[in-house]
Structure formats: structure tokens, C-alpha cells
Design a protein around this motif. Structure first.
Motif, mmCIF file in Angstrom:
data_model
loop_
_atom_site.group_PDB
_atom_site.id
_atom_site.type_symbol
_atom_site.label_atom_id
_atom_site.label_comp_id
_atom_site.label_asym_id
_atom_site.label_seq_id
_atom_site.Cartn_x
_atom_site.Cartn_y
_atom_site.Cartn_z
ATOM 1 N N UNK A 84 -110.760 -2.515 22.724
ATOM 2 C CA UNK A 84 -110.907 -3.320 21.509
ATOM 3 C C UNK A 84 -110.780 -2.436 20.272
ATOM 4 N N UNK A 85 -110.319 -3.039 19.211
ATOM 5 C CA UNK A 85 -110.192 -2.317 17.945
ATOM 6 C C UNK A 85 -111.576 -2.036 17.372
ATOM 7 N N UNK A 86 -111.801 -0.800 16.897
ATOM 8 C CA UNK A 86 -113.051 -0.487 16.230
ATOM 9 C C UNK A 86 -113.228 -1.344 14.980
ATOM 10 N N UNK A 87 -112.114 -1.608 14.308
ATOM 11 C CA UNK A 87 -112.172 -2.267 12.997
ATOM 12 C C UNK A 87 -112.358 -3.775 13.109
ATOM 13 N N UNK A 96 -116.939 6.269 13.986
ATOM 14 C CA UNK A 96 -118.220 5.569 13.950
ATOM 15 C C UNK A 96 -118.809 5.591 12.543
ATOM 16 N N UNK A 97 -118.767 6.767 11.894
ATOM 17 C CA UNK A 97 -119.280 6.863 10.522
ATOM 18 C C UNK A 97 -118.433 6.042 9.562
ATOM 19 N N UNK A 98 -117.106 6.102 9.714
ATOM 20 C CA UNK A 98 -116.232 5.327 8.839
ATOM 21 C C UNK A 98 -116.465 3.835 9.013
ATOM 22 N N UNK A 99 -116.664 3.397 10.261
ATOM 23 C CA UNK A 99 -116.899 1.981 10.516
ATOM 24 C C UNK A 99 -118.192 1.487 9.888
ATOM 25 N N UNK A 100 -119.240 2.295 9.995
ATOM 26 C CA UNK A 100 -120.512 1.899 9.394
ATOM 27 C C UNK A 100 -120.407 1.812 7.876
ATOM 28 N N UNK A 135 -106.467 4.565 8.623
ATOM 29 C CA UNK A 135 -107.537 4.716 7.633
ATOM 30 C C UNK A 135 -108.916 4.682 8.282
ATOM 31 N N UNK A 136 -109.066 3.881 9.342
ATOM 32 C CA UNK A 136 -110.363 3.732 10.006
ATOM 33 C C UNK A 136 -110.518 4.620 11.240
ATOM 34 N N UNK A 137 -109.508 5.451 11.505
ATOM 35 C CA UNK A 137 -109.515 6.290 12.705
ATOM 36 C C UNK A 137 -109.753 5.437 13.950
ATOM 37 N N UNK A 138 -109.025 4.331 14.028
ATOM 38 C CA UNK A 138 -109.169 3.390 15.143
ATOM 39 C C UNK A 138 -108.440 3.978 16.351
ATOM 40 N N UNK A 139 -109.130 4.811 17.109
ATOM 41 C CA UNK A 139 -108.527 5.613 18.161
ATOM 42 C C UNK A 139 -107.690 4.800 19.141
ATOM 43 N N UNK A 140 -108.263 3.770 19.697
ATOM 44 C CA UNK A 140 -107.591 3.034 20.763
ATOM 45 C C UNK A 140 -106.346 2.311 20.249
ATOM 46 N N UNK A 141 -106.373 1.852 19.008
ATOM 47 C CA UNK A 141 -105.190 1.223 18.420
ATOM 48 C C UNK A 141 -104.073 2.244 18.269
ATOM 49 N N UNK A 142 -104.398 3.415 17.745
ATOM 50 C CA UNK A 142 -103.383 4.450 17.523
ATOM 51 C C UNK A 142 -102.814 4.955 18.847
ATOM 52 N N UNK A 143 -103.679 5.142 19.835
ATOM 53 C CA UNK A 143 -103.206 5.598 21.139
ATOM 54 C C UNK A 143 -102.272 4.572 21.775
ATOM 55 N N UNK A 144 -102.663 3.302 21.702
ATOM 56 C CA UNK A 144 -101.817 2.255 22.276
ATOM 57 C C UNK A 144 -100.478 2.186 21.549
#
Length: 305
Positions: A81-84, A34-38, A268-277
Motif C-alpha cells: 500500500x502507498x504510505x501517502x 514515517x517522519x514525512x508522513x506524520x 516527495x513523500x519517500x513512498x518506498x513501495x510506490x517508487x520500487x513498483x
């Protein structure tokens, strides 16, 4: 039927363990997505805004609730959905998969096409030019990083000679990436094939064939080829297992919108759901490759049945 049921149960268990490991490893990564995305979108990452975004993404819930909720959605086809990018992850994967498969399978096909003849020539004349070329190619693939080789090829063939293009949407932009992947896989595949031919050449049945007057080169290619391909199937399993996402460096260097490049941005963005998938999809792909390799081994070696 029992054997098939056992294999399906084993595959299901492995995929479940992969999903559990994916969730645990990804959540253990430092930094808050969340912090990285902001920060990435130029917004203030104050505690209130970060907390609100974490609540929107469901990251404020207990870990067990997050895991089972994500797993249930994943199995139903909703990969979140992707955080990024904000786009559905399943659609992102489906759009990028053809690029990764083109590069991965294309490189593997070229490597196989070269590995067989090169390894056969090296096995026939262990001190000949083909053997030295194979050893040099193997050493070069291990010593030269893929990103460096990619940059050199771009400068040489796209900038200096201008015989290929690395931009646009045409098939020409895949030529250099495929060659890089092929160069990386050529050494291991050819060395395994050569070792199989050499071992077959020392076997009793080969000496018997030669004693009966068989041509040495034809006997090596005919009798030894089947045995060598058996070993090659194991090496090919390892190489094919990394096709989905394994060419990330090549995709980044050449600007290809494949799954590998998408994965680098997700890390790089710690996009959790993308990495898990991705981890679950990669585990499923490796299980499929291993099953195909097992069928190939049974076809090549009746003793494996």
C-alpha cells in the motif's frame, strides 16, 4: 526455442537487477518516510511515534528481510500500500495507467503523423521551408521546458481563447497535454527519419534507380522510406520507453491523475513501495518496447533475422 529461452532468462535477470537497484536507490534517499508522513498529516513526529509507524510499515526489519519480503509480495501480485494514500499500489497504478497511456501514446501518434511528411519534405529540399521548420521545432523542443510550454498553452488556449478545457473529465482536457508530448518527440523522430532518407539518397541502389529513369521524389519515398523507417524504429523505441511515467511534468502542469503525477508525489513523500513498483514496471515496459522494436527491425530489414 533456445533463443527464446535465452531471451526470457535475460529479461528475468534484468528485471531482478532492476528490482534490486530500485530497492537500494529508494532506500538511499534522504529523510524518513514515517517522519514525512506524520508531518504531512499534521501529527507530531516524535521518536516514539516515528518508530511505531516504521514498525507498522515493516521498515524496522533488516534490509535483506525487507527486500525479499517485498519481492515475494510483488511477484504474487501484492504491491503493498502507498504510505501517502493508504490505497493498494496495484489499484492506484491500474486506475492511473489509462491517463498516462492516453497522453503518451496520443502524443507519440501525433508526432509520428507529422514527422514522416515533414522529414520527407525536408529531405527533398534541404534548404527549403520544411527543413527550416523542422530545425526550428527541434531547437524549440530542446530549449523550451515542457512545464513552461504547458503553462503558456493553458493561458493562451484555455484562458484567453477558451477553445479547449483543462478541467473536468472530458476528452478536451487531453488536447494540450498530447500536443506538448508530440512537440517534444517530433524533433528527434523527424530528424532521424530525415537522416535516413538523406543517407539512402546517397546509396548506390538509389543512383541506379535514378539512372534507370525513376522519378527522384518517388524513388526517395519508396526506396529510401524503408531504410529510414529502420532508423526510425530505434528512435521510436527510446521515445516509447518513457510513455509510462515519462510525462510527469505534463501531468502535473495540467492536473492529470496519471502515473507520472503519482510518482512526483511519491518522491516527495519517500513512498518506498510506490517508487520500487514504478521502477520495476518501467523496466518491464522498456523490455517489451525493445522486443517489439526488434520484431519491427526484422520485418524492415531481412538481414537482421
Amino acid at each position: 526455442m533456445r533463443a527464446l529461452a535465452a531471451e526470457l532468462a535475460r529479461a528475468t535477470l534484468l528485471l531482478w537487477l532492476a528490482s534490486l537497484a530500485a530497492f537500494a536507490v529508494v532506500r538511499a534517499m534522504p529523510a524518513d518516510p514515517a517522519a514525512l508522513g506524520l508531518i504531512a498529516f499534521g501529527q507530531a513526529a516524535d521518536p516514539e511515534t516515528v518508530a511505531a509507524l516504521r514498525a507498522q510499515w515493516g521498515l524496522d526489519r533488516p534490509m535483506a528481510v525487507q527486500y525479499f519480503g517485498w519481492l515475494a509480495d510483488f511477484l504474487s501480485g501484492d504491491w503493498r500500500r502507498s504510505f501517502r494514500t493508504g490505497e493498494p499500489i496495484f489499484e492506484e497504478f491500474a486506475r492511473r495507467l489509462p491517463v498516462s497511456l492516453t497522453v503518451g501514446f496520443g502524443g507519440l501518434f501525433v508526432a509520428l503523423a507529422i514527422a514522416g511528411p515533414l522529414a520527407t519534405a525536408a529531405a527533398k529540399r534541404p534548404a527549403g521551408g520544411a527543413a527550416r521548420l523542422l530545425d526550428a521545432a527541434t531547437l524549440g523542443a530542446q530549449a523550451i521546458p515542457a512545464f513552461f510550454a504547458g503553462c503558456v498553452l493553458v493561458w493562451l488556449f484555455a484562458v484567453e481563447f477558451r477553445v479547449v478545457t483543462v478541467l473536468g473529465e472530458g476528452p478536451g482536457r487531453y488536447v494540450l497535454p498530447i500536443l506538448i508530448v508530440a512537440f517534444t518527440g517530433l524533433g528527434p523522430l523527424a530528424q532521424v527519419y530525415r537522416a535516413g532518407l538523406a543517407e539512402a539518397g546517397r546509396a548506390d541502389y538509389m543512383r541506379t534507380a535514378l539512372a534507370k529513369g525513376a522519378d527522384p521524389e518517388r524513388a526517395l519515398a519508396g526506396h529510401g522510406g524503408r531504410y529510414a523507417r529502420l532508423g526510425l524504429s530505434a528512435a521510436l523505441t527510446a521515445e516509447a520507453g518513457w510513455i509510462v511515467g515519462g510525462s510527469a511534468v505534463v501531468e502535473v502542469v495540467f492536473g492529470l491523475p496519471g502515473i507520472g503525477a503519482f510518482l512526483v508525489d511519491a518522491v516527495a513523500m519517500r513512498d518506498y513501495f510506490v517508487l520500487q513498483a514504478y521502477i520495476v514496471v518501467a523496466a518491464a515496459w522498456m523490455l517489451i518496447v525493445a522486443a517489439i522494436a526488434a520484431v519491427a527491425r526484422r520485418a524492415l530489414d531481412p538481414r537482421a533475422g
